[in-house]
Each structure stands twice: as C-alpha cells, then as structure tokens.
Design a protein around this motif. Structure first.
Motif, short mmCIF file in Angstrom:
data_model
loop_
_atom_site.label_atom_id
_atom_site.label_comp_id
_atom_site.label_asym_id
_atom_site.label_seq_id
_atom_site.Cartn_x
_atom_site.Cartn_y
_atom_site.Cartn_z
N MET A 1 0.83 -1.21 0.00
CA MET A 1 0.00 0.00 0.00
C MET A 1 0.87 1.26 0.00
SD MET A 1 -3.25 -0.80 2.40
CE MET A 1 -4.01 -2.40 2.40
N GLY A 2 2.00 1.20 0.69
CA GLY A 2 2.92 2.34 0.66
C GLY A 2 3.48 2.56 -0.73
N SER B 1 2.04 1.70 -3.56
CA SER B 1 0.94 2.22 -4.39
C SER B 1 0.72 3.70 -4.12
CB SER B 1 -0.36 1.46 -4.10
OG SER B 1 -0.24 0.12 -4.45
N THR B 2 0.77 4.09 -2.87
CA THR B 2 0.57 5.49 -2.51
C THR B 2 1.67 6.36 -3.09
OG1 THR B 2 -0.61 4.91 -0.49
CG2 THR B 2 0.39 7.09 -0.56
N ALA C 1 1.28 6.68 -6.89
CA ALA C 1 0.21 7.61 -7.26
C ALA C 1 0.64 9.05 -7.04
CB ALA C 1 -1.05 7.31 -6.45
N LEU C 2 1.32 9.31 -5.93
CA LEU C 2 1.78 10.67 -5.67
C LEU C 2 2.77 11.15 -6.73
CD1 LEU C 2 2.20 10.58 -1.79
CD2 LEU C 2 0.46 11.82 -3.09
N ARG D 1 -4.65 11.78 -6.87
CA ARG D 1 -3.35 11.29 -6.44
C ARG D 1 -3.36 10.90 -4.97
NH1 ARG D 1 0.90 16.16 -6.19
NH2 ARG D 1 2.22 14.34 -6.42
N TRP D 2 -4.31 11.46 -4.20
CA TRP D 2 -4.39 11.19 -2.77
C TRP D 2 -5.30 10.00 -2.45
CZ3 TRP D 2 -0.75 13.29 -0.04
CH2 TRP D 2 -0.16 14.46 -0.50
N PRO E 1 -5.13 6.64 -3.10
CA PRO E 1 -4.50 5.47 -2.45
C PRO E 1 -4.14 5.73 -0.98
CG PRO E 1 -3.59 5.77 -4.63
CD PRO E 1 -4.44 6.99 -4.35
N ALA E 2 -3.68 6.93 -0.67
CA ALA E 2 -3.35 7.24 0.72
C ALA E 2 -4.61 7.28 1.58
CB ALA E 2 -2.62 8.58 0.79
N ALA F 1 -5.39 3.63 2.09
CA ALA F 1 -4.36 2.88 2.82
C ALA F 1 -4.32 3.22 4.30
CB ALA F 1 -2.99 3.11 2.19
N VAL F 2 -4.45 4.48 4.65
CA VAL F 2 -4.30 4.87 6.06
C VAL F 2 -5.34 4.18 6.95
CG1 VAL F 2 -4.45 6.81 7.67
CG2 VAL F 2 -3.04 7.00 5.60
#
Length: 117
Positions: free
Chosen positions: A81-82, A84-85, A88-89, A97-98, A100-101, A104-105
C-alpha cells in the motif's frame, strides 16, 4: 432460497481469490475468508476442504478464532500500500493522487490493530 446464493457467492469468492494467487492486486486471503463463510452456510464439505487446506486453512482458522492477521501479512500489506501510494503521488495529477493514501491509512490502521496470528 439463500443457500444457492451463498453457494454462488462462495464459488465466485474462491475463484477470484484463486486468481489472486497469481495477480498481486487481488487479495487472496480475504476472498478465501468470504468463501469459507459462504460455504459454511451452503456446502459444509467445501468449507471443511478450505479449513483443511495447508495454505488457506491456518489463516481462516486464526481469523475465526481471534480475528488475527499474521504479522508477515501486515508488513506485506504495508509495503504494497505504501508503494501504491508513493506511485500515485509521483505519477497522478490532481486530487485523485491522494486516493490510495486515503484508502491505505484507515485500512492499515485497522489491520495493525488486529492481533497477530
């Protein structure tokens, strides 16, 4: 009436989870958990086969017993997940772009609060 629906959902979950063994974006163990849940209500013999399977059985039994997730699984989820985040960023423009974050969080926060298997 509900037994055929549980059976169909169980077969679909199992098949999709099996594909997830080979495709990293499809979560195998959660789909096998869903398949076992559905088979428990529709086909106990298939549920028993899942519980006795050396790959999936321990995860299903640990989840049912204490809602546990193996520490290794937690770390793998965190790394993926990190990644992927960060991807995307780096590659996506605009507010998406935000996304996935944003997913994930809370998912990782929930995941890490589960007991270790």
């Amino acid at each position: 009436m509900t037994r055929p629906l549980y059976l169909a959902l169980g077969v679909l979950s199992f098949a999709t989870g099996f594909v997830g063994i080979f495709l990293p974006l499809i979560p195998t163990v959660p789909l096998m958990l869903l398949a076992a849940f559905c088979f428990a209500r529709s086909n106990p013999a298939w549920e028993r086969r899942l519980l006795e399977d050396p790959r999936f059985g321990p995860h299903i039994r640990a989840w049912r017993a204490k809602g546990a997730i193996p520490r290794r699984g937690k770390w793998i989820a965190t790394v993926l997940m990190g990644t992927s985040t960060l991807t995307a960023l780096a590659l996506v423009d605009g507010p998406l772009r935000w996304l996935p974050a944003a997913i994930a969080v809370p998912v990782l926060a929930w995941c890490w609060t589960r007991p270790d298997a």
